[in-house]
Write an enzyme that holds these catalytic residues in place. Structure first.
Site, short mmCIF file in Angstrom:
data_model
loop_
_atom_site.label_atom_id
_atom_site.label_comp_id
_atom_site.label_asym_id
_atom_site.label_seq_id
_atom_site.Cartn_x
_atom_site.Cartn_y
_atom_site.Cartn_z
N ASP A 8 28.23 23.64 -42.73
CA ASP A 8 27.88 22.64 -41.72
C ASP A 8 28.45 21.31 -42.22
O ASP A 8 28.91 21.22 -43.36
CB ASP A 8 26.34 22.55 -41.59
CG ASP A 8 25.88 21.46 -40.63
OD1 ASP A 8 26.41 21.40 -39.51
OD2 ASP A 8 24.99 20.66 -40.99
N SER A 9 28.36 20.30 -41.38
CA SER A 9 28.83 18.98 -41.80
C SER A 9 27.90 18.37 -42.85
O SER A 9 28.32 17.52 -43.62
CB SER A 9 28.89 18.05 -40.60
OG SER A 9 27.58 17.87 -40.09
N TYR A 40 30.43 15.50 -37.82
CA TYR A 40 31.52 16.16 -37.11
C TYR A 40 31.42 15.89 -35.60
O TYR A 40 32.39 16.00 -34.88
CB TYR A 40 31.45 17.68 -37.31
CG TYR A 40 31.90 18.22 -38.64
CD1 TYR A 40 32.24 17.37 -39.70
CD2 TYR A 40 32.00 19.60 -38.84
CE1 TYR A 40 32.65 17.89 -40.93
CE2 TYR A 40 32.43 20.13 -40.05
CZ TYR A 40 32.74 19.27 -41.10
OH TYR A 40 33.16 19.79 -42.29
N GLY A 41 30.21 15.58 -35.17
CA GLY A 41 29.90 15.59 -33.74
C GLY A 41 30.59 14.55 -32.90
O GLY A 41 30.56 14.62 -31.67
N CYS A 71 26.80 25.28 -37.61
CA CYS A 71 27.06 23.97 -37.02
C CYS A 71 27.48 24.22 -35.58
O CYS A 71 28.44 24.95 -35.33
CB CYS A 71 28.18 23.32 -37.83
SG CYS A 71 28.85 21.82 -37.10
N ASN A 72 26.74 23.62 -34.64
CA ASN A 72 27.08 23.82 -33.23
C ASN A 72 28.43 23.20 -32.88
O ASN A 72 29.17 23.73 -32.07
CB ASN A 72 26.02 23.19 -32.33
CG ASN A 72 24.76 24.02 -32.25
OD1 ASN A 72 24.54 24.73 -31.28
ND2 ASN A 72 23.92 23.96 -33.27
N THR A 73 28.74 22.07 -33.52
CA THR A 73 30.00 21.39 -33.22
C THR A 73 31.18 22.28 -33.61
O THR A 73 32.10 22.51 -32.81
CB THR A 73 30.06 20.04 -33.97
OG1 THR A 73 28.89 19.29 -33.62
CG2 THR A 73 31.29 19.26 -33.63
N GLU A 150 19.85 12.83 -41.47
CA GLU A 150 20.49 12.72 -42.80
C GLU A 150 19.80 11.64 -43.65
O GLU A 150 19.76 11.75 -44.86
CB GLU A 150 21.99 12.41 -42.67
CG GLU A 150 22.82 13.54 -42.06
CD GLU A 150 23.28 14.61 -43.06
OE1 GLU A 150 23.33 14.33 -44.27
OE2 GLU A 150 23.58 15.73 -42.60
N CYS A 182 22.14 21.64 -31.97
CA CYS A 182 22.70 21.02 -33.17
C CYS A 182 21.77 21.45 -34.29
O CYS A 182 20.55 21.34 -34.15
CB CYS A 182 22.72 19.50 -33.05
SG CYS A 182 23.16 18.68 -34.61
N THR A 183 22.35 21.94 -35.37
CA THR A 183 21.48 22.50 -36.42
C THR A 183 20.69 21.42 -37.17
O THR A 183 19.77 21.73 -37.91
CB THR A 183 22.29 23.35 -37.41
OG1 THR A 183 23.41 22.59 -37.86
CG2 THR A 183 22.76 24.64 -36.77
N HIS A 184 21.04 20.15 -36.95
CA HIS A 184 20.20 19.09 -37.53
C HIS A 184 18.88 18.93 -36.76
O HIS A 184 17.90 18.44 -37.33
CB HIS A 184 20.92 17.74 -37.48
CG HIS A 184 21.95 17.53 -38.54
ND1 HIS A 184 23.15 18.21 -38.58
CD2 HIS A 184 21.96 16.69 -39.62
CE1 HIS A 184 23.85 17.78 -39.63
NE2 HIS A 184 23.15 16.88 -40.27
N1 DGL Z 1 24.78 20.06 -37.50
C1 DGL Z 1 25.94 19.96 -36.73
C2 DGL Z 1 25.87 20.59 -35.39
O1 DGL Z 1 25.13 21.54 -35.26
C3 DGL Z 1 26.86 18.79 -36.91
C4 DGL Z 1 26.34 17.46 -36.63
C5 DGL Z 1 27.36 16.40 -36.94
O2 DGL Z 1 27.94 16.43 -38.01
O3 DGL Z 1 27.58 15.54 -36.09
O4 DGL Z 1 26.55 20.22 -34.46
#
Ligand code: DGL
Length: 259
Positions: A8-9, A40-41, A71-73, A150, A182-184
Site C-alpha cells: 500500500d502507499s 497515491y490517491g 490499496c484501492n488506488t 497517517e 480506501c484501506t486507510h
Molecule cells: N490506502 C490507499 C487506498 O486504498 C492509498 C491512499 C493514498 O495513498 O492516497 O487507496
C-alpha cells in the site's frame, strides 16, 4: 512456508493485515508501505502503475506467492500493468471483493468513499453495475482522510468535522451500504458508522479482500512454526511503528527499505 505479499502507499494496509492476523494469526506475510511516496490517491495512473510495479517487485523478491494489492488506488489503476509485468504471480485487488460484498447487502443504492483517483476511475460504479445493474452508486472522494489517518488523528475534532463534511451528501441521499473504498478508512470506521447511523451497513474493503484471498488460496494461510511476519516502509519512523503496533495489538518494528 507460504508467503503472502501485501503493499500500500502507507499504513492503509495495516487494516488488511489486522484482518489477516485476526483470522489467521500464524500466516506468513511480507508487508510494504511506500511511505516515502504516499499518498497515491491524488497521483496519475502512470505514476501509480510505476510505484505499484516497484512495490510488487519488493514483495515478490521476498518470496510472496500471492500479492494482495492492499490499496484501492493501485487496485483501481494498476492491476493490468501488474499482471502484465509479473505474469507468474497471482494478484488480488480490493475492489471486486468489496463491491461483491456490498452488492449482496444492497437493494437500491451503494455509497462509495475513496481517494480522488479511485473515485475518478469509476471502477466501483462499473463493477457494482456489472453485478447488479439496478443499483444506484453514489461516490465521494475524501482526500483528507488519508493524511489524517497517517497522522494518527483517528478520534480528533478535525477528523470528525471532515467526516461530516464529506459524508453528509451520502447520508442525505440515504445510501443503504457504504463501501470504505480506501484501506486507510477502516481506521475511521467508528466515526463513520456513528455519523451515518445504524441503518447504513459499512463495508470494509480490507475484510472483504482477506476473505476472498482465503477462498481462492487457502493453502497460503497455513500456520508455520517459524512464522515470518515482516513490515517494511520506504520511509520508516518510530511514529509508524507505534501506529502499527497499536493498531495490530502487538509490537512491530518496520524495516527501512529502498526500492
Ligand atoms: N490506502 C490507499 C487506498 O486504498 C492509498 C491512499 C493514498 O495513498 O492516497 O487507496
Amino acid at each position: 512456508m507460504s508467503m503472502i505479499g501485501l503493499f500500500d502507499s502507507g499504513v492503509g494496509e495495516l487494516t488488511v493485515v489486522r484482518e489477516l492476523i485476526r483470522k489467521y494469526p500464524g500466516a506468513d506475510f511480507v508487508y510494504l508501505g511506500d511511505t516515502a511516496r504516499y499518498p497515491y490517491g491524488n497521483k496519475s495512473k502512470e505514476t501509480v502503475e510505476r510505484y505499484a510495479v516497484e512495490d510488487a517487485k519488493f514483495v515478490i523478491d521476498q518470496g510472496a506467492e500471492l500479492v494482495i494489492v492492499a490499496c484501492n488506488t493501485a487496485s483501481s489503476l494498476a492491476m493490468d500493468k501488474l499482471r502484465a509485468t509479473y505474469p507468474d504471480t497471482p494478484f488480488l485487488g480490493v475492489i471486486k471483493p468489496a463491491a461483491a460484498l456490498a452488492v449482496t447487502q444492497s437493494k437500491t443504492s451503494v455509497g462509495v468513499v475513496g481517494t480522488r483517483a479511485t473515485v475518478g476511475s469509476g471502477i466501483y460504479d462499473e463493477v457494482i453495475k456489472e453485478l447488479n445493474p439496478k443499483l444506484k452508486v453514489l461516490q465521494k472522494a475524501c482526500p483528507l482522510f488519508v493524511p489524517l489517518v497517517e497522522e494518527g488523528m483517528i478520534d480528533d475534532q478535525v477528523t470528525k468535522m471532515m467526516v461530516r463534511r464529506y459524508l453528509m451528501p451520502l447520508r442525505q441521499k440515504n445510501v443503504e451500504t457504504l463501501i470504505l473504498g480506501c484501506t486507510h478508512y477502516p481506521f475511521l470506521q467508528p466515526l463513520i458508522e456513528r455519523f451515518m447511523g445504524k441503518r447504513v451497513k459499512v463495508i470494509n474493503s480490507a475484510e472483504a479482500v482477506v476473505d476472498k484471498a482465503y477462498e481462492l488460496y487457502p493453502g497460503l494461510f497455513k500456520e508455520s512454526k517459524d512464522s515470518k511476519q515482516t513490515i517494511s516502509f520506504t520511509d520508516a519512523s518510530s511514529h509508524l511503528d507505534s501506529l502499527a503496533s497499536k493498531w495490530l495489538g502487538k509490537k512491530f518494528v518496520g524495516t527501512a527499505v529502498s526500492l
